[in-house]
Design a protein around this motif. Sequence first.
Motif, PDB file in Angstrom:
ATOM      1  N   ASN A 217       0.806  -1.223   0.000  1.00  0.00           N
ATOM      2  CA  ASN A 217       0.000   0.000   0.000  1.00  0.00           C
ATOM      3  C   ASN A 217       0.839   1.273   0.000  1.00  0.00           C
ATOM      4  O   ASN A 217       0.304   2.375   0.113  1.00  0.00           O
ATOM      5  N   LYS A 218       2.172   1.132  -0.156  1.00  0.00           N
ATOM      6  CA  LYS A 218       3.028   2.316  -0.189  1.00  0.00           C
ATOM      7  C   LYS A 218       4.127   2.122  -1.231  1.00  0.00           C
ATOM      8  O   LYS A 218       4.825   1.111  -1.232  1.00  0.00           O
ATOM      9  N   ILE A 219       4.281   3.108  -2.104  1.00  0.00           N
ATOM     10  CA  ILE A 219       5.334   3.137  -3.116  1.00  0.00           C
ATOM     11  C   ILE A 219       5.983   4.506  -3.032  1.00  0.00           C
ATOM     12  O   ILE A 219       5.292   5.528  -2.957  1.00  0.00           O
ATOM     13  N   VAL A 220       7.317   4.554  -3.082  1.00  0.00           N
ATOM     14  CA  VAL A 220       8.001   5.843  -2.955  1.00  0.00           C
ATOM     15  C   VAL A 220       9.347   5.778  -3.671  1.00  0.00           C
ATOM     16  O   VAL A 220       9.919   4.699  -3.846  1.00  0.00           O
ATOM     17  N   ASN A 221       9.848   6.942  -4.079  1.00  0.00           N
ATOM     18  CA  ASN A 221      11.141   6.997  -4.756  1.00  0.00           C
ATOM     19  C   ASN A 221      12.257   7.449  -3.820  1.00  0.00           C
ATOM     20  O   ASN A 221      13.263   8.000  -4.254  1.00  0.00           O
ATOM     21  N   ASP A 222      12.098   7.188  -2.536  1.00  0.00           N
ATOM     22  CA  ASP A 222      13.053   7.611  -1.515  1.00  0.00           C
ATOM     23  C   ASP A 222      13.378   6.411  -0.634  1.00  0.00           C
ATOM     24  O   ASP A 222      12.546   5.952   0.153  1.00  0.00           O
ATOM     25  N   GLY A 223      14.616   5.886  -0.768  1.00  0.00           N
ATOM     26  CA  GLY A 223      14.995   4.698  -0.014  1.00  0.00           C
ATOM     27  C   GLY A 223      14.993   4.917   1.481  1.00  0.00           C
ATOM     28  O   GLY A 223      14.726   4.003   2.265  1.00  0.00           O
ATOM     29  N   SER A 224      15.288   6.133   1.915  1.00  0.00           N
ATOM     30  CA  SER A 224      15.293   6.429   3.337  1.00  0.00           C
ATOM     31  C   SER A 224      13.879   6.333   3.918  1.00  0.00           C
ATOM     32  O   SER A 224      13.679   5.842   5.037  1.00  0.00           O
ATOM     33  N   LEU A 225      12.893   6.788   3.147  1.00  0.00           N
ATOM     34  CA  LEU A 225      11.512   6.734   3.621  1.00  0.00           C
ATOM     35  C   LEU A 225      10.992   5.294   3.653  1.00  0.00           C
ATOM     36  O   LEU A 225      10.250   4.912   4.576  1.00  0.00           O
ATOM     37  N   VAL A 226      11.373   4.480   2.666  1.00  0.00           N
ATOM     38  CA  VAL A 226      10.994   3.069   2.689  1.00  0.00           C
ATOM     39  C   VAL A 226      11.509   2.408   3.970  1.00  0.00           C
ATOM     40  O   VAL A 226      10.792   1.665   4.646  1.00  0.00           O
ATOM     41  N   ARG A 227      12.761   2.674   4.300  1.00  0.00           N
ATOM     42  CA  ARG A 227      13.338   2.113   5.535  1.00  0.00           C
ATOM     43  C   ARG A 227      12.589   2.614   6.763  1.00  0.00           C
ATOM     44  O   ARG A 227      12.302   1.843   7.690  1.00  0.00           O
ATOM     45  N   GLN A 228      12.241   3.911   6.799  1.00  0.00           N
ATOM     46  CA  GLN A 228      11.529   4.456   7.944  1.00  0.00           C
ATOM     47  C   GLN A 228      10.164   3.802   8.107  1.00  0.00           C
ATOM     48  O   GLN A 228       9.751   3.463   9.220  1.00  0.00           O
ATOM     49  N   TRP A 229       9.448   3.596   6.996  1.00  0.00           N
ATOM     50  CA  TRP A 229       8.149   2.925   7.060  1.00  0.00           C
ATOM     51  C   TRP A 229       8.295   1.516   7.624  1.00  0.00           C
ATOM     52  O   TRP A 229       7.457   1.057   8.406  1.00  0.00           O
ATOM     53  N   ALA A 230       9.367   0.827   7.219  1.00  0.00           N
ATOM     54  CA  ALA A 230       9.590  -0.521   7.736  1.00  0.00           C
ATOM     55  C   ALA A 230       9.851  -0.491   9.239  1.00  0.00           C
ATOM     56  O   ALA A 230       9.320  -1.318   9.992  1.00  0.00           O
ATOM     57  N   LEU A 231      10.665   0.461   9.690  1.00  0.00           N
ATOM     58  CA  LEU A 231      10.946   0.580  11.122  1.00  0.00           C
ATOM     59  C   LEU A 231       9.674   0.845  11.928  1.00  0.00           C
ATOM     60  O   LEU A 231       9.550   0.416  13.086  1.00  0.00           O
TER      61      LEU A 231
END
Length: 296
Positions: A217-231
């Motif tokens: 349910n989330k797609i983004v072009n920012d690897g830092s934000l993907v990691r934050q969502w996972a955390l």
Amino acid sequence: MLIDNIRLFLTITEKGSLVAAGREAGLSATTVSERLAALEAHYGVVLFNRTTRSLSLTDEGRTLLNGAKLVLGEIEDLETRIRHGAETLSGPIKVSAPIDIGRSFVSRVISTFTADHPAISIELQLSDGYVDIVGQGFDLALRFGTVTDSTLRTRNLGQFRRIVCAAPSYIARHGTPQTPADLAHHNCLIMRFGTTMDNVWRFGSGKKPLTVTVRGNKIVNDGSLVRQWALEGHGIILKSELDVADDLKVGRLVALLEGYASPPNPLQIMFPPGRAQPRRVRALSEALSSAMAEGQ
């Protein structure tokens, strides 16, 4: 005056318009246009294809771009050696790097490097998408994976795995996938690299690696934000071990499907075409390579 006009030509190329180049150089658009016309008259060629909305390099313009960076770099190095001595490094370096590793590893190396060489200035641009190294005027770029452009020179910084992982809170609510196929029942947080969506995850190292198309349910072009969502426990991610090593070490994230790991990817420094880099660029490349070899 020719050298100054070539420098202005590089600025036009990097900024994408005469107006933007004028702002950067402190010149009017009319002056920029006149000096570009003078440069084209000097060489007897058209350097840019012009429309009302865009500029694009002609073949002759790209040839000048490739050679100009090399020549101007050599001139700057020569001026430095004459004025400040052979051991002094000075001048600008323009660097591109992925967002996560740029904020961590690359930024730390740059801080140390500029402290050791205060006459050098570095512009760092972070992006997880494709960058045109030549067209955007980068002196070097860091990227994961195999380089498909055979004209670029590369330096390998090492091989690193991509790890499927999630926060303990997500696993507690949704369980642990036992096989790659189980990812179909999980919320996967997906990266977009430029126009490419990274939703086909590869597993295994045989001749026929397993691929799984994941959804979330989330797609983004920012690897830092993907990691934050996972955390924060929102889903499962696929990230380079360089980006999540500290999280895995202290348990903020948990590695999944380790028995299905795919082969590691190279992390490479890419350089524009040319015979040699300026000394300051070679020195930064050495600093990045040494720091990676020493474990950051």
